[in-house]
Scaffold this active site. Structure first.
Site, PDB file in Angstrom:
ATOM      1  N   ARG A   1     -13.657   6.620  -0.676  1.00 16.30           N
ATOM      2  CA  ARG A   1     -14.187   5.670   0.318  1.00 16.30           C
ATOM      3  C   ARG A   1     -14.991   6.446   1.364  1.00 16.30           C
ATOM      4  O   ARG A   1     -14.454   6.898   2.373  1.00 16.30           O
ATOM      5  CB  ARG A   1     -13.037   4.913   0.977  1.00 16.30           C
TER       6      ARG A   1
ATOM      7  N   GLU B   1     -16.496  -7.260  -6.785  1.00 15.52           N
ATOM      8  CA  GLU B   1     -15.589  -7.727  -5.730  1.00 15.52           C
ATOM      9  C   GLU B   1     -15.918  -9.155  -5.310  1.00 15.52           C
ATOM     10  O   GLU B   1     -15.142  -9.815  -4.637  1.00 15.52           O
ATOM     11  CB  GLU B   1     -15.718  -6.825  -4.500  1.00 15.52           C
TER      12      GLU B   1
ATOM     13  N   HIS C   1      -6.179   7.123  11.280  1.00 16.99           N
ATOM     14  CA  HIS C   1      -6.322   8.542  11.004  1.00 16.99           C
ATOM     15  C   HIS C   1      -4.965   9.222  10.802  1.00 16.99           C
ATOM     16  O   HIS C   1      -4.752   9.958   9.847  1.00 16.99           O
ATOM     17  CB  HIS C   1      -7.063   9.180  12.177  1.00 16.99           C
TER      18      HIS C   1
ATOM     19  N   ARG D   1      -7.491 -10.941   3.291  1.00 15.92           N
ATOM     20  CA  ARG D   1      -6.571  -9.908   2.797  1.00 15.92           C
ATOM     21  C   ARG D   1      -5.731  -9.258   3.891  1.00 15.92           C
ATOM     22  O   ARG D   1      -4.731  -8.618   3.611  1.00 15.92           O
ATOM     23  CB  ARG D   1      -7.335  -8.826   2.002  1.00 15.92           C
TER      24      ARG D   1
ATOM     25  N   ARG E   1     -18.147   6.279  -3.572  1.00 17.56           N
ATOM     26  CA  ARG E   1     -18.631   4.942  -3.231  1.00 17.56           C
ATOM     27  C   ARG E   1     -19.492   5.020  -1.978  1.00 17.56           C
ATOM     28  O   ARG E   1     -19.086   5.617  -0.976  1.00 17.56           O
ATOM     29  CB  ARG E   1     -17.447   4.005  -2.963  1.00 17.56           C
TER      30      ARG E   1
ATOM     31  N   CYS F   1      -9.748  -0.732  -9.289  1.00 22.64           N
ATOM     32  CA  CYS F   1      -9.431   0.206  -8.208  1.00 22.64           C
ATOM     33  C   CYS F   1      -8.811  -0.469  -6.995  1.00 22.64           C
ATOM     34  O   CYS F   1      -8.652   0.148  -5.952  1.00 22.64           O
ATOM     35  CB  CYS F   1     -10.660   1.015  -7.800  1.00 22.64           C
TER      36      CYS F   1
ATOM     37  N   ASN G   1      -8.816  -6.083  -4.338  1.00 23.14           N
ATOM     38  CA  ASN G   1      -8.442  -6.473  -2.967  1.00 23.14           C
ATOM     39  C   ASN G   1      -9.435  -7.506  -2.437  1.00 23.14           C
ATOM     40  O   ASN G   1      -9.061  -8.539  -1.891  1.00 23.14           O
ATOM     41  CB  ASN G   1      -8.450  -5.267  -2.022  1.00 23.14           C
ATOM     42  N   ASP G   2     -10.707  -7.203  -2.602  1.00 21.59           N
ATOM     43  CA  ASP G   2     -11.719  -8.143  -2.131  1.00 21.59           C
ATOM     44  C   ASP G   2     -11.927  -9.296  -3.112  1.00 21.59           C
ATOM     45  O   ASP G   2     -12.121 -10.435  -2.701  1.00 21.59           O
ATOM     46  CB  ASP G   2     -13.057  -7.420  -1.890  1.00 21.59           C
TER      47      ASP G   2
HETATM   48  C1  PEP Z   1     -11.093  -3.459  -3.209  1.00 25.65           C
HETATM   49  O1  PEP Z   1     -11.698  -4.295  -2.556  1.00 25.65           O
HETATM   50  O2  PEP Z   1     -10.246  -3.753  -4.087  1.00 25.65           O
HETATM   51  C2  PEP Z   1     -11.358  -2.030  -3.000  1.00 25.65           C
HETATM   52  C3  PEP Z   1     -10.827  -1.112  -3.779  1.00 25.65           C
HETATM   53  O3  PEP Z   1     -12.150  -1.676  -1.950  1.00 25.65           O
HETATM   54  P1  PEP Z   1     -11.618  -1.625  -0.427  1.00 25.65           P
HETATM   55  O4  PEP Z   1     -10.124  -1.800  -0.471  1.00 25.65           O
HETATM   56  O5  PEP Z   1     -12.054  -0.327   0.110  1.00 25.65           O
HETATM   57  O6  PEP Z   1     -12.330  -2.798   0.185  1.00 25.65           O
HETATM   58 MG    MG Z   2     -13.431  -3.732  -1.377  1.00 27.46          MG
END
Ligand code: PEP
Ligand code: MG
Length: 588
Positions: free
Chosen positions: A300, A435, A193, A469, A336, A506, A458-459
């Site tokens: 998010r 993802e 936070h 990750r 999302r 993203c 990222n995922d």
């Molecule tokens: C991702 O997975 O790339 C993504 C943008 O979602 P988060 O980072 O919230 O898992």
């Molecule tokens: Mg993700």
């Protein structure tokens, strides 16, 4: 004085210099002072007066934070007012005073210990947070028993806030003060936070320092380098000079970024691209736009759940989505649905601990299992869509059946709204996040069912390369330019473009200038990222021609290693467009 240099996690960029201010916690008494029978009524009166003063103080703080930082930051004070008004809390304290014939200070210590041990046995993060909230409230009452006001500081003296961790209520109060130049915390991560708040307020912060708060004494001079993750205690005059000049360079760099933020998003050969922002709080929208965001590419929404002491109602969702839609209008906001589950457990969601949370019941899997929660969220998103700038986005799709199920649910909720004559966007675009590698391979079928896709690299990289990750030990393998990753991304982008639909990246990858150029060469036009990185990506994309980049990427896709790809691309770009990586990194 010994100079101490510590390394932590840089969560909010910039350089801050000032005197250490240690966040002070009230220490409850350990003295059990008894009173006589006839002193009991007076002691109860003293307690009640402290309650009244605490209530006034909390109400004032709530109004102040609401005014300074918006309603959403003030919610924590509602929670504290609720705790204060709980008849159980008051009667517990009265009982100790009356039955044990002790002073109110001791009653508070007893009740605080009681709650601490009650919650101690529950290791859940949620209950730990409730414990600190109760302690926070009791500490206020205690202070008022002693007639002490919260210490008023000299608000002109620049200070660096140093603490083990900050409660949300403390973060909101401290960070809204104009003289706070930096934050140093032992605990916390990128998404804590305080980190989010510091970023949105532009206050440099370094967290995750383990024991910094033990090494710092009040009054020590501190430098916080939120750009490189360094904290320096009692720097020499030479170090101070060095960082004062680094601060100046950073401020110039930021000015440069803001200048670029205002320029048109066009490549050198006149092709449009669209920079979007990834955000967690509605308060971040203004900052995002000041960095050149042309919409919110990823909101998010799970943060709504994680910041609340109880399950959010449809109204809670709606008020946040409305705020988002209003603030971003007429630009788009991609909301999302929650990506929660696994280790982000909240008691009222009844999430079981799983052996392998990343592969477990998270995101859309969790939402489809908890239909009513999902419908509540979808209803709120639909209701907020009446300005036609809201997009519905669903994370972690694995197979086509999930998309079909999702669409059925959205249709059912739309029907309900129609019957109740509640306005919403009939044409609200519905998209999914790519993802899971299996979904990326299946993109040809998935794209037929949705209006757009957003690639969460990222995922996607985590699952495709089997690299956690968040695990430092294997982070060297987390390579966005791994040829397999690039081939998969190219496949998704090309297929979606061919279908005439929209595709965004993203994940963090979109925030890296070299990766963004590679993605541009694959045909990507929508880039969503942490807003502070928008200017550097914009600068990179503005300096290159799509035609040339396309050709280079075609060659790069034939290479066998990430290093080979990077070397080839950097050479191809720098040779022709020497300014492309100009703003890549501050200081270089
Ligand atoms: C991702 O997975 O790339 C993504 C943008 O979602 P988060 O980072 O919230 O898992
Ligand atoms: Mg993700």
């Amino acid at each position: 004085m010994e100079v101490v240099r510590l390394r932590g996690l840089a969560v909010s960029p910039g350089i801050g210099l000032g005197e250490a201010r240690l966040s002070e916690r009230v220490v409850f008494t350990s003295r059990r002072e008894t009173i006589s029978d006839n002193q009991v009524p007076a002691e109860l009166k003293r307690l009640h007066r402290a309650f009244e003063r605490t209530k006034e103080e909390l109400q004032k703080l709530k109004d102040y934070i609401e005014e300074q930082m918006g309603k959403d930051q003030a919610f924590i004070f509602d929670a504290h007012l609720m705790i204060l008004d709980d008849p159980m809390l008051r009667s517990n304290l009265e009982k100790v005073i009356t039955e044990e014939k002790v002073k109110a200070e001791w009653a508070i210590t007893t009740v605080n210990n009681h709650f601490a041990s009650l919650f101690e046995s529950l290791s859940d993060e949620y209950f730990q947070q409730r414990k600190t909230d109760i302690s926070d409230v009791l500490a206020r009452v205690y202070r008022h028993l002693e007639g002490k006001k919260e210490k008023k500081e000299d608000l002109d003296k620049p200070v660096i806030l140093v603490a083990r961790e900050l409660l949300p209520s403390e973060a909101a109060v401290y960070l809204s003060q104009k003289n706070v130049m930096g934050v140093v915390l032992d605990m916390g991560g990128m998404t804590s936070h305080t980190a989010i708040l510091a970023r949105s307020l532009g206050i440099p912060a370094v967290v995750g320092l383990h024991d910094a708060s033990l090494k710092v004494k009040a009054g020590d001079f501190i430098i916080v380098d939120g750009t490189d993750g360094e904290v320096i205690i009692n720097p020499s005059p030479a170090i101070k000079r060095e960082f004062n000049s680094k601060k100046e360079r950073y401020q110039n760099y930021k000015k440069e970024l803001k200048k670029i933020a205002r320029l048109k998003s066009l490549t050198l050969d006149g092709v449009d691209f669209i920079p979007l922002a990834n955000i967690e709080l509605p308060e971040e929208v203004d900052t995002a736009f000041s960095f050149g965001a042309e919409g919110v590419g990823l909101f998010r929404s799970e943060f709504i759940y994680l910041r609340r002491p109880t399950l959010p109602s449809e109204e809670d969702h709606l008020s946040i989505y409305r705020q988002m839609a209003r603030k971003t209008y007429p630009r788009p906001v991609y909301i999302r649905t929650i990506d929660i589950g696994g280790e982000k457990s909240l008691p009222w969601l009844n999430i079981e601990k799983e052996p392998n949370p990343a592969l477990g019941l998270r995101a859309i899997r969790f939402s489809l299992r908890n239909r009513e929660l999902f419908r509540t969220q979808i209803r709120a998103i639909l209701k907020a869509s009446d300005r036609h700038n809201v997009r519905l986005m669903v994370p972690m799709i694995t197979e086509l059946e999930e998309v079909v199920e999702l669409k059925t649910i959205v249709e059912e909720v739309k029907d309900e709204l129609r019957q109740n004559k509640i306005p919403f966007d009939e044409e609200i675009p519905i998209g999914v996040m790519i993802e899971v590698p299996g979904a990326a391979v299946l993109i040809d079928s998935i794209i037929q069912e949705v209006d757009y896709v957003s690639i969460g690299t990222n995922d996607l990289i985590q699952y495709y390369l089997a690299v956690d990750r968040g695990n430092e030990a294997v982070s060297y393998l987390f390579k966005p330019h791994h040829p397999a990753v690039l081939q998969l991304l190219s496949h998704v982008i090309k297929t979606v473009n061919k279908a005439g639909k929209e595709v965004t990246v993203c994940g963090e990858m979109a925030a890296d200038p070299l990766s963004a150029i590679i993605l541009l060469g694959m045909g990507l036009r929508h880039f969503s990222m942490n807003p502070i990185f928008i200017p550097r990506v914009k600068k990179a994309l503005k300096e290159v021609e799509t035609r040339t980049v396309q050709e280079a990427v075609k060659q790069a896709l034939k290479l066998k290693t990430a290093t080979a790809v990077e070397e080839f691309m950097i050479e191809a770009i720098i040779g022709k467009y020497p300014q492309a990586f100009f703003l890549s990194r501050f200081g270089s």
